[in-house]
Design an enzyme around this catalytic site. Structure first.
Site, PDB file in Angstrom:
ATOM      1  N   HIS A  63      -7.164   8.683  -0.339  1.00 43.70           N
ATOM      2  CA  HIS A  63      -7.513   7.363   0.217  1.00 43.70           C
ATOM      3  C   HIS A  63      -6.264   6.561   0.526  1.00 43.70           C
ATOM      4  O   HIS A  63      -6.320   5.431   0.952  1.00 43.70           O
ATOM      5  CB  HIS A  63      -8.429   6.583  -0.736  1.00 43.70           C
ATOM      6  CG  HIS A  63      -7.802   6.330  -2.053  1.00 43.70           C
ATOM      7  ND1 HIS A  63      -6.841   5.352  -2.235  1.00 43.70           N
ATOM      8  CD2 HIS A  63      -7.941   6.943  -3.235  1.00 43.70           C
ATOM      9  CE1 HIS A  63      -6.438   5.376  -3.494  1.00 43.70           C
ATOM     10  NE2 HIS A  63      -7.082   6.317  -4.112  1.00 43.70           N
ATOM     11  N   HIS A 118       2.422   3.013  -2.317  1.00 40.08           N
ATOM     12  CA  HIS A 118       1.424   3.473  -1.339  1.00 40.08           C
ATOM     13  C   HIS A 118       1.045   2.304  -0.447  1.00 40.08           C
ATOM     14  O   HIS A 118       1.425   1.162  -0.697  1.00 40.08           O
ATOM     15  CB  HIS A 118       0.189   4.052  -2.058  1.00 40.08           C
ATOM     16  CG  HIS A 118      -0.553   3.033  -2.861  1.00 40.08           C
ATOM     17  ND1 HIS A 118      -0.288   2.805  -4.205  1.00 40.08           N
ATOM     18  CD2 HIS A 118      -1.507   2.147  -2.514  1.00 40.08           C
ATOM     19  CE1 HIS A 118      -1.077   1.843  -4.639  1.00 40.08           C
ATOM     20  NE2 HIS A 118      -1.811   1.409  -3.628  1.00 40.08           N
ATOM     21  N   HIS A 120      -2.020   0.323   2.218  1.00 38.21           N
ATOM     22  CA  HIS A 120      -3.414   0.134   2.652  1.00 38.21           C
ATOM     23  C   HIS A 120      -3.348  -0.399   4.070  1.00 38.21           C
ATOM     24  O   HIS A 120      -2.541  -1.282   4.365  1.00 38.21           O
ATOM     25  CB  HIS A 120      -4.131  -0.883   1.756  1.00 38.21           C
ATOM     26  CG  HIS A 120      -4.208  -0.448   0.325  1.00 38.21           C
ATOM     27  ND1 HIS A 120      -5.298   0.191  -0.216  1.00 38.21           N
ATOM     28  CD2 HIS A 120      -3.281  -0.518  -0.680  1.00 38.21           C
ATOM     29  CE1 HIS A 120      -5.066   0.468  -1.494  1.00 38.21           C
ATOM     30  NE2 HIS A 120      -3.849   0.050  -1.798  1.00 38.21           N
ATOM     31  N   GLU A 130      -5.205  -5.841   1.748  1.00 40.56           N
ATOM     32  CA  GLU A 130      -6.260  -6.024   0.728  1.00 40.56           C
ATOM     33  C   GLU A 130      -6.304  -7.492   0.316  1.00 40.56           C
ATOM     34  O   GLU A 130      -7.346  -8.139   0.409  1.00 40.56           O
ATOM     35  CB  GLU A 130      -5.966  -5.122  -0.464  1.00 40.56           C
ATOM     36  CG  GLU A 130      -5.997  -3.639  -0.081  1.00 40.56           C
ATOM     37  CD  GLU A 130      -6.421  -2.754  -1.214  1.00 40.56           C
ATOM     38  OE1 GLU A 130      -5.714  -2.706  -2.233  1.00 40.56           O
ATOM     39  OE2 GLU A 130      -7.479  -2.125  -1.107  1.00 40.56           O
ATOM     40  N   HIS A 143       1.942  -1.353  -1.775  1.00 46.20           N
ATOM     41  CA  HIS A 143       1.834  -1.562  -3.225  1.00 46.20           C
ATOM     42  C   HIS A 143       2.891  -0.741  -3.952  1.00 46.20           C
ATOM     43  O   HIS A 143       2.977   0.479  -3.750  1.00 46.20           O
ATOM     44  CB  HIS A 143       0.430  -1.169  -3.705  1.00 46.20           C
ATOM     45  CG  HIS A 143      -0.605  -2.158  -3.292  1.00 46.20           C
ATOM     46  ND1 HIS A 143      -1.957  -1.867  -3.242  1.00 46.20           N
ATOM     47  CD2 HIS A 143      -0.492  -3.442  -2.874  1.00 46.20           C
ATOM     48  CE1 HIS A 143      -2.627  -2.935  -2.828  1.00 46.20           C
ATOM     49  NE2 HIS A 143      -1.765  -3.898  -2.595  1.00 46.20           N
ATOM     50  N   THR A 223      -7.355  -1.732  -7.141  1.00 44.88           N
ATOM     51  CA  THR A 223      -8.277  -2.058  -6.038  1.00 44.88           C
ATOM     52  C   THR A 223      -9.061  -0.812  -5.587  1.00 44.88           C
ATOM     53  O   THR A 223      -9.802  -0.852  -4.619  1.00 44.88           O
ATOM     54  CB  THR A 223      -7.512  -2.591  -4.814  1.00 44.88           C
ATOM     55  OG1 THR A 223      -6.653  -1.530  -4.323  1.00 44.88           O
ATOM     56  CG2 THR A 223      -6.681  -3.807  -5.179  1.00 44.88           C
ATOM     57  N   VAL A 224      -8.816   0.288  -6.320  1.00 43.09           N
ATOM     58  CA  VAL A 224      -9.603   1.498  -6.034  1.00 43.09           C
ATOM     59  C   VAL A 224     -10.161   1.998  -7.365  1.00 43.09           C
ATOM     60  O   VAL A 224      -9.589   1.676  -8.430  1.00 43.09           O
ATOM     61  CB  VAL A 224      -8.734   2.612  -5.385  1.00 43.09           C
ATOM     62  CG1 VAL A 224      -8.232   2.197  -4.014  1.00 43.09           C
ATOM     63  CG2 VAL A 224      -7.563   2.963  -6.275  1.00 43.09           C
TER      64      VAL A 224
END
Ligand SMILES: COc1ccc(N2C[C@H](O)c3cc(S(N)(=O)=O)sc3S2(=O)=O)cc1
Ligand SMILES: [Zn+2]
Length: 276
Positions: A63, A118, A120, A130, A143, A223-224
């Site tokens: 993801h 990583h 998003h 996010e 992040h 957040t995941v």
């Protein structure tokens, strides 16, 4: 697949069915209402010091794409940076090569060790971050994940503690191309498939940080999934720039499973957002 097996719905709205903490009172991300943030004089400057040689692999974990770092041995004192390959590699940071890869200062007490970075992003330049600022979304969000190696003996243990993780978030806005980011986006073609990883060494995350390290900070969560409420969030107020081509490269290269990998803002539930 066994008869009657129902694939879990992987969309954020359904995460609470598998992870009840999704309805918790310190979930992330959040919308940062700048007028409601509170200045806190006790907040110290952030002090990221990273050992570039600890960058290890670039990974597509299904993801997001991440650059994983060697967080096993605390290199302070033992790592003698070889100035030639370091300085030639890192024109962006004229700071002395460090012997550790940790984050201290800011709202943190103790030393948080760098684990991975990583991104998003969304399916277009308008959305992707996010966290939002006064309702505004940025094109993407970086992040930088650290864990409290001083207090806990492993990352997994730290990830279940209220002060176990510290994630520094950096907003990406569409503008000039970012040569430092290209070091990652140019490698995404090597990790198109979920679970793929490729060697990725000598990368210094400081090269991705904006000039100002001013920040907002609040207590939140991953957040995941597993959405653990163990993250001290440090959101830098100044974005870095990325050009559309770099973002579309990222989306094209690994669009299969990574498109729109951002969770919408969650209820603040009375939490305070402080600023330095
Ligand atoms: C306990 O199980 C685990 C806990 C954390 C993780 N990680 C991988 C996640 O992708 C992830 C997502 C993060 S975010 N978007 O900054 O909130 S931070 C992070 S991670 O590197 O810590 C893996 C297993
Ligand atoms: Zn993240």
């Amino acid at each position: 697949v066994p008869v009657g097996y129902r694939m879990p719905d992987l969309r954020p709205a359904h995460w609470k069915e598998v992870f009840p903490v999704a309805n918790g009172d310190r979930q992330s991300p959040i919308d940062i209402k700048t007028e409601e943030t509170k200045y806190d004089p006790s907040l110290r400057p952030l002090n990221p010091s990273y050992d570039p040689a600890s960058a290890k692999i670039i990974l597509n974990n299904g993801h997001s794409t991440s650059v994983e770092f060697d967080d096993t041995v605390n290199k302070s004192g033992s790592f003698q940076p070889n100035r030639s390959n370091l300085l030639s590699e890192f024109s962006c940071s004229d700071a002395e090569p460090t012997t550790a890869f940790v984050l201290t200062g800011g709202p943190l007490s103790g030393t948080y060790r760098l684990r991975q970075i990583h991104f998003h992003w969304g399916s277009n330049d308008e959305a992707g971050s996010e966290h939002t600022v006064d309702g505004m979304k940025y094109a993407a969000e970086l992040h930088v994940v650290h864990w409290n190696a001083e207090k806990y003996s492993s990352f997994v243990e730290a990830a279940s503690q209220s002060d176990g993780l510290a994630v520094m978030a950096v907003f990406l806005k569409i503008g000039e191309c970012n040569p430092q980011l290209s070091k990652i986006t140019d490698r995404l073609d090597t990790i198109r498939i979920k679970g793929k990883k490729a060697l990725f060494t000598n990368f210094d995350p400081r090269c991705l940080l904006p000039k100002s390290l001013d920040y907002w900070t609040y207590f939140g969560s991953l957040t995941v999934p597993p959405l653990l409420e163990s993250v001290i969030w440090i959101v830098l107020r100044e974005p870095i720039s990325v050009c559309s081509e770099q973002l579309s490269t990222a989306e094209d290269e690994v669009a299969c499973c990574l498109l729109r990998n951002f969770r919408p803002p969650q209820p603040l539930r009375g939490r305070e957002v402080r600023r330095n």
